[in-house]
Scaffold this active site. Structure first.
Site, PDB file in Angstrom:
ATOM      1  N   HIS A 182     -23.271 -54.517 -18.318  1.00 57.98           N
ATOM      2  CA  HIS A 182     -24.322 -55.370 -19.173  1.00 57.98           C
ATOM      3  C   HIS A 182     -23.593 -56.771 -17.562  1.00 57.98           C
ATOM      4  O   HIS A 182     -22.618 -56.674 -17.457  1.00 57.98           O
ATOM      5  CB  HIS A 182     -23.646 -56.461 -20.050  1.00 57.98           C
ATOM      6  CG  HIS A 182     -24.211 -57.470 -20.366  1.00 57.98           C
ATOM      7  ND1 HIS A 182     -24.596 -58.054 -21.724  1.00 57.98           N
ATOM      8  CD2 HIS A 182     -25.704 -57.927 -19.400  1.00 57.98           C
ATOM      9  CE1 HIS A 182     -25.568 -58.949 -21.663  1.00 57.98           C
ATOM     10  NE2 HIS A 182     -26.129 -59.069 -20.928  1.00 57.98           N
ATOM     11  N   MET A 207     -24.021 -59.896 -15.520  1.00 56.06           N
ATOM     12  CA  MET A 207     -24.960 -61.566 -16.225  1.00 56.06           C
ATOM     13  C   MET A 207     -24.111 -62.080 -14.451  1.00 56.06           C
ATOM     14  O   MET A 207     -22.811 -62.470 -14.302  1.00 56.06           O
ATOM     15  CB  MET A 207     -24.136 -62.078 -17.495  1.00 56.06           C
ATOM     16  CG  MET A 207     -24.181 -61.605 -18.329  1.00 56.06           C
ATOM     17  SD  MET A 207     -23.435 -61.874 -19.625  1.00 56.06           S
ATOM     18  CE  MET A 207     -22.135 -59.912 -19.758  1.00 56.06           C
ATOM     19  N   MET A 219     -30.313 -61.066 -25.727  1.00 55.67           N
ATOM     20  CA  MET A 219     -29.080 -61.244 -26.249  1.00 55.67           C
ATOM     21  C   MET A 219     -29.156 -62.315 -27.570  1.00 55.67           C
ATOM     22  O   MET A 219     -30.373 -62.993 -27.374  1.00 55.67           O
ATOM     23  CB  MET A 219     -28.389 -62.412 -25.273  1.00 55.67           C
ATOM     24  CG  MET A 219     -28.416 -61.925 -24.407  1.00 55.67           C
ATOM     25  SD  MET A 219     -26.749 -60.897 -24.062  1.00 55.67           S
ATOM     26  CE  MET A 219     -25.098 -62.107 -24.321  1.00 55.67           C
ATOM     27  N   MET A 237     -19.145 -60.265 -15.037  1.00 53.70           N
ATOM     28  CA  MET A 237     -19.821 -62.225 -15.315  1.00 53.70           C
ATOM     29  C   MET A 237     -19.471 -62.586 -13.445  1.00 53.70           C
ATOM     30  O   MET A 237     -18.285 -61.795 -13.534  1.00 53.70           O
ATOM     31  CB  MET A 237     -19.356 -63.466 -16.195  1.00 53.70           C
ATOM     32  CG  MET A 237     -19.494 -62.897 -17.711  1.00 53.70           C
ATOM     33  SD  MET A 237     -18.778 -63.985 -18.550  1.00 53.70           S
ATOM     34  CE  MET A 237     -19.361 -62.515 -20.124  1.00 53.70           C
ATOM     35  N   HIS A 243     -19.378 -50.958 -23.868  1.00 54.33           N
ATOM     36  CA  HIS A 243     -19.955 -51.757 -23.167  1.00 54.33           C
ATOM     37  C   HIS A 243     -18.987 -53.731 -22.373  1.00 54.33           C
ATOM     38  O   HIS A 243     -17.506 -53.990 -22.848  1.00 54.33           O
ATOM     39  CB  HIS A 243     -20.492 -52.824 -24.234  1.00 54.33           C
ATOM     40  CG  HIS A 243     -21.252 -54.402 -24.011  1.00 54.33           C
ATOM     41  ND1 HIS A 243     -22.488 -53.408 -23.436  1.00 54.33           N
ATOM     42  CD2 HIS A 243     -21.187 -55.615 -23.723  1.00 54.33           C
ATOM     43  CE1 HIS A 243     -23.252 -54.985 -22.823  1.00 54.33           C
ATOM     44  NE2 HIS A 243     -22.397 -56.182 -23.113  1.00 54.33           N
ATOM     45  N   ASP A 292     -18.608 -55.973 -19.563  1.00 55.92           N
ATOM     46  CA  ASP A 292     -19.159 -57.847 -19.389  1.00 55.92           C
ATOM     47  C   ASP A 292     -18.907 -58.377 -18.227  1.00 55.92           C
ATOM     48  O   ASP A 292     -18.339 -58.431 -18.149  1.00 55.92           O
ATOM     49  CB  ASP A 292     -19.127 -58.647 -20.348  1.00 55.92           C
ATOM     50  CG  ASP A 292     -19.855 -58.348 -22.018  1.00 55.92           C
ATOM     51  OD1 ASP A 292     -21.277 -58.132 -21.301  1.00 55.92           O
ATOM     52  OD2 ASP A 292     -19.171 -58.632 -22.846  1.00 55.92           O
ATOM     53  N   GLY A 334     -17.353 -64.645 -25.563  1.00 49.13           N
ATOM     54  CA  GLY A 334     -17.210 -63.266 -26.476  1.00 49.13           C
ATOM     55  C   GLY A 334     -17.007 -64.848 -28.244  1.00 49.13           C
ATOM     56  O   GLY A 334     -16.940 -65.933 -28.042  1.00 49.13           O
ATOM     57  N   GLY A 335     -17.531 -63.915 -29.414  1.00 48.59           N
ATOM     58  CA  GLY A 335     -16.751 -65.392 -30.372  1.00 48.59           C
ATOM     59  C   GLY A 335     -17.805 -66.410 -30.551  1.00 48.59           C
ATOM     60  O   GLY A 335     -17.669 -67.009 -30.886  1.00 48.59           O
ATOM     61  N   GLY A 360     -17.764 -57.411 -29.374  1.00 40.94           N
ATOM     62  CA  GLY A 360     -16.741 -57.227 -29.054  1.00 40.94           C
ATOM     63  C   GLY A 360     -15.436 -58.334 -29.539  1.00 40.94           C
ATOM     64  O   GLY A 360     -14.653 -57.730 -30.147  1.00 40.94           O
ATOM     65  N   SER A 398     -17.466 -54.255 -27.302  1.00 33.80           N
ATOM     66  CA  SER A 398     -16.708 -54.908 -25.577  1.00 33.80           C
ATOM     67  C   SER A 398     -15.677 -55.037 -25.628  1.00 33.80           C
ATOM     68  O   SER A 398     -14.846 -55.921 -25.759  1.00 33.80           O
ATOM     69  CB  SER A 398     -18.022 -56.410 -26.280  1.00 33.80           C
ATOM     70  OG  SER A 398     -17.757 -57.196 -24.822  1.00 33.80           O
ATOM     71  N   ASP A 426     -26.633 -58.608 -29.022  1.00 34.85           N
ATOM     72  CA  ASP A 426     -25.465 -58.132 -27.885  1.00 34.85           C
ATOM     73  C   ASP A 426     -25.108 -60.048 -28.333  1.00 34.85           C
ATOM     74  O   ASP A 426     -25.901 -60.921 -27.778  1.00 34.85           O
ATOM     75  CB  ASP A 426     -25.742 -58.423 -26.626  1.00 34.85           C
ATOM     76  CG  ASP A 426     -23.865 -58.326 -25.883  1.00 34.85           C
ATOM     77  OD1 ASP A 426     -22.770 -58.787 -26.173  1.00 34.85           O
ATOM     78  OD2 ASP A 426     -23.953 -58.192 -24.296  1.00 34.85           O
ATOM     79  N   GLY A 427     -23.926 -59.945 -29.284  1.00 37.98           N
ATOM     80  CA  GLY A 427     -23.434 -61.014 -29.531  1.00 37.98           C
ATOM     81  C   GLY A 427     -23.277 -61.296 -31.085  1.00 37.98           C
ATOM     82  O   GLY A 427     -25.008 -61.268 -31.324  1.00 37.98           O
ATOM     83  N   GLY A 428     -22.328 -61.906 -31.418  1.00 34.20           N
ATOM     84  CA  GLY A 428     -21.723 -62.589 -32.777  1.00 34.20           C
ATOM     85  C   GLY A 428     -22.328 -61.586 -33.711  1.00 34.20           C
ATOM     86  O   GLY A 428     -22.728 -61.793 -34.956  1.00 34.20           O
TER      87      GLY A 428
HETATM   88  C1  DX5 Z   1     -21.629 -62.251 -24.362  1.00 34.30           C
HETATM   89  C2  DX5 Z   1     -21.306 -61.014 -23.887  1.00 34.30           C
HETATM   90  C3  DX5 Z   1     -21.209 -59.804 -24.763  1.00 34.30           C
HETATM   91  C4  DX5 Z   1     -20.226 -60.059 -25.681  1.00 34.30           C
HETATM   92  C5  DX5 Z   1     -20.210 -60.682 -27.203  1.00 34.30           C
HETATM   93  O1  DX5 Z   1     -22.415 -63.119 -23.222  1.00 34.30           O
HETATM   94  O2  DX5 Z   1     -22.151 -60.765 -22.939  1.00 34.30           O
HETATM   95  O3  DX5 Z   1     -20.887 -58.324 -24.900  1.00 34.30           O
HETATM   96  O4  DX5 Z   1     -18.519 -59.905 -25.255  1.00 34.30           O
HETATM   97  O5  DX5 Z   1     -18.934 -60.765 -27.665  1.00 34.30           O
HETATM   98  P1  DX5 Z   1     -18.850 -61.146 -29.546  1.00 34.30           P
HETATM   99  O6  DX5 Z   1     -19.082 -59.944 -29.869  1.00 34.30           O
HETATM  100  O7  DX5 Z   1     -17.763 -61.710 -29.668  1.00 34.30           O
HETATM  101  O8  DX5 Z   1     -20.016 -61.956 -30.038  1.00 34.30           O
HETATM  102 ZN    ZN Z   2     -22.927 -58.134 -23.284  1.00 36.87          ZN
END
Ligand code: DX5
Ligand code: ZN
Length: 221
Positions: free
Chosen positions: A68, A70, A139, A39, A35, A37, A146-147, A199, A11, A177-179
């Site tokens: 993606h 959002m 999700m 937003m 990927h 993102d 991220g993070g 990410g 990401s 997606d996430g963590g």
């Molecule tokens: C969060 C995003 C993710 C994000 C994940 O809203 O949709 O794609 O980049 O980041 P990590 O892998 O750091 O959790």
């Molecule tokens: Zn995403």
């Protein structure tokens, strides 16, 4: 460019945008997706980028662009993201009113259609749409940043979707997606995830190329 699951999708949210070309050079178009993102500071409390940046990414890699969204009212911008080079366009169930119509609109552009659900949205809310999807995005953190820490309790949704896919002979891919890091990637893969977005664990690693290789290896086989 096509890749076959399991797939890692770095990401760019966690990448250094001042050197995006170098960051994207670690991606192997034959194995990985990229990927993106998007937003809007309404659907989520953060603001990233729109079709202009997706178009720039398109010029920098031949990998599948997994976009993606959002954002509220995503249907108003589907055509722009497709024109910018998105291969997959994923919208949030929570942001749609006429969900089937939005999925149909995405497919009509030639893109693959994805539907995402936030952690608080139950599997039952998305199940009716699974036959209409190319991609289900579960999700595993609250969307927006991220993070954050992976939520293992989301794996029930992944497994339920995998089981329904087998039972009804459907073909959508399941993305988380996430963590995602090596340990959580293994957990998600075991639950049924085909695509793992990552990410921070890739782009904030000391050696991003090695981190991506480590993730690929963690879910291989
Ligand atoms: C969060 C995003 C993710 C994000 C994940 O809203 O949709 O794609 O980049 O980041 P990590 O892998 O750091 O959790
Ligand atoms: Zn995403």
């Amino acid at each position: 460019m096509t890749a076959t699951p399991p797939i890692v999708a770095p990401s760019i949210l966690s990448a250094d945008f001042s050197r995006l070309e170098a960051e994207l050079a670690i991606v192997d178009p034959a194995r990985d997706w990229v990927h993106c993102d998007v937003m809007d500071n309404h659907f989520v409390p953060n603001l990233t980028f729109g079709p202009i940046v997706v178009g720039a990414v398109r010029k920098l890699t031949r990998a599948t662009l997994d976009v993606h969204l959002m954002m509220e009212r995503p249907w108003l911008m589907v055509d722009e993201f497709r024109a910018a080079g998105a291969d997959h366009i994923t919208v949030h169930l929570e942001a749609c009113r006429e969900t089937r119509e939005v999925l149909r609109q995405i497919r009509a552009t030639g893109a693959k259609a994805g539907l995402a659900l936030k952690p608080a949205t139950p599997y039952a809310a998305i199940a009716p749409y699974l036959p209409d999807l190319d991609l289900l995005l579960v999700m595993t953190v609250e969307p927006g940043f991220g993070g954050q820490a992976f939520m293992p309790e989301m794996m029930d949704k992944v497994s339920a979707a995998r089981d329904l896919r087998a039972k009804k002979n459907l073909s959508f891919v399941i993305e988380v997606d996430g963590g995602i890091a090596e340990d959580t990637a293994r957990t998600a893969r075991a639950a049924g995830a085909d695509v793992l977005v990552a990410g921070n664990s890739v782009f904030r690693a000391t050696d991003a190329r090695a981190a991506l290789a480590g993730l690929r290896a963690a879910i291989a086989g």
